[in-house]
Design a protein around this motif. Structure first.
Motif, short mmCIF file in Angstrom:
data_model
loop_
_atom_site.label_atom_id
_atom_site.label_comp_id
_atom_site.label_asym_id
_atom_site.label_seq_id
_atom_site.Cartn_x
_atom_site.Cartn_y
_atom_site.Cartn_z
N ASN A 84 0.84 -1.19 0.00
CA ASN A 84 0.00 0.00 0.00
C ASN A 84 0.88 1.25 0.00
OD1 ASN A 84 -2.18 -1.76 0.33
ND2 ASN A 84 -2.12 -1.58 2.56
N LEU A 85 0.28 2.39 -0.36
CA LEU A 85 1.02 3.65 -0.22
C LEU A 85 1.37 3.82 1.25
CD1 LEU A 85 -1.00 6.08 -2.53
CD2 LEU A 85 1.16 4.93 -3.03
N GLU A 86 2.59 4.25 1.50
CA GLU A 86 3.09 4.36 2.88
C GLU A 86 2.38 5.48 3.63
OE1 GLU A 86 7.13 5.67 5.28
OE2 GLU A 86 7.21 5.41 3.11
N VAL A 87 1.99 5.19 4.85
CA VAL A 87 1.42 6.20 5.75
C VAL A 87 2.55 6.65 6.67
CG1 VAL A 87 -0.25 6.66 7.58
CG2 VAL A 87 -0.88 5.17 5.67
N PRO A 88 2.98 7.92 6.55
CA PRO A 88 4.09 8.39 7.40
C PRO A 88 3.61 8.62 8.84
CG PRO A 88 3.23 10.20 6.12
CD PRO A 88 2.49 8.97 5.67
N GLU A 89 4.56 8.82 9.73
CA GLU A 89 4.22 9.21 11.10
C GLU A 89 3.64 10.62 11.06
OE1 GLU A 89 4.42 7.57 14.07
OE2 GLU A 89 4.93 5.78 12.90
N TYR A 90 2.49 10.80 11.68
CA TYR A 90 1.89 12.14 11.73
C TYR A 90 0.97 12.24 12.93
CZ TYR A 90 -2.55 10.28 9.88
OH TYR A 90 -3.71 9.59 9.71
N GLU A 91 0.65 13.49 13.28
CA GLU A 91 -0.29 13.74 14.37
C GLU A 91 -1.03 15.04 14.09
OE1 GLU A 91 1.61 14.37 18.12
OE2 GLU A 91 3.09 15.75 17.29
N PHE A 92 -2.24 15.11 14.59
CA PHE A 92 -3.02 16.33 14.48
C PHE A 92 -2.65 17.23 15.65
CE2 PHE A 92 -5.43 13.70 11.67
CZ PHE A 92 -5.99 14.57 10.75
#
Length: 190
Positions: free
Chosen positions: A173-181
């Protein structure tokens, strides 16, 4: 005086009154010089492996998602690579949740690919997992592929609206990077 010279041994030759020999001083000085010389050689080799200042500056990106309408996607840049930020419509969320995950090449649910409380916001790297091309589908009017998500024009990989590989040569799958709101409208990636 002649008596002290006669009792001198090789171990005590050159010793001062406090027992330190000139040879001890030379040994310490030579080892210290070698240590400093070794550090002078090793430090540049190690420091050149550290990331440059421009890479450190791009180590995180903030994206304002307040203007993204449901069904719309935007492109941003994260670590000199494209980043896709997509707000899914309720229909797209339902379609993604209805997919039998066991039928997927890289099984992941939409819930695993999004943050809790923000299930309609999908954030992925815009790099095809096959050979690194940039898929189409994030901009207005671009081909979105057979599953309404993204289409890689290089070798024909099709991704669904959740960024999951559905058809073509891409292995993941397309990579989901580390992130936060950081707020309801701002996302910090990295």
């Amino acid at each position: 005086m002649a008596d002290t010279a006669a009792t001198a041994t090789p171990e005590t030759a050159g010793a001062t009154d406090d027992g330190i020999r000139r040879r001890d001083f030379l040994d310490i000085a030579a080892v210290s010089a070698a240590g400093i010389g070794g550090l002078a050689v090793v430090y540049p080799l190690v420091s050149q492996m550290a990331p440059s200042k421009d890479v450190l500056a791009a180590s995180s990106t903030e994206v304002d998602v307040s203007a993204i309408e449901p069904g719309q996607a935007i492109k941003a840049v994260f670590r000199k690579q494209p980043l896709f930020v997509r707000r899914l419509t309720p229909t797209e969320v339902q379609e993604a949740n209805d997919v039998d995950v066991s039928s997927l090449r890289d099984p992941q649910t939409l819930e695993e690919r999004t943050k809790e409380g923000h299930g309609d916001m999908l954030i992925t790297m815009g790099v095809c997992t096959h050979l690194g091309c940039v898929p189409l589908g994030a901009a207005e009017g671009e081909v979105k592929g057979e599953f309404g998500g993204y289409f890689c024009p290089c070798h024909g990989s099709h991704y669904d609206t959740a960024g999951r590989i559905r058809k073509g040569p891409a292995p993941k799958n397309l990579e989901v990077p580390e992130y936060e709101f950081t707020s309801d409208t701002v996302v910090r990636v990295g």
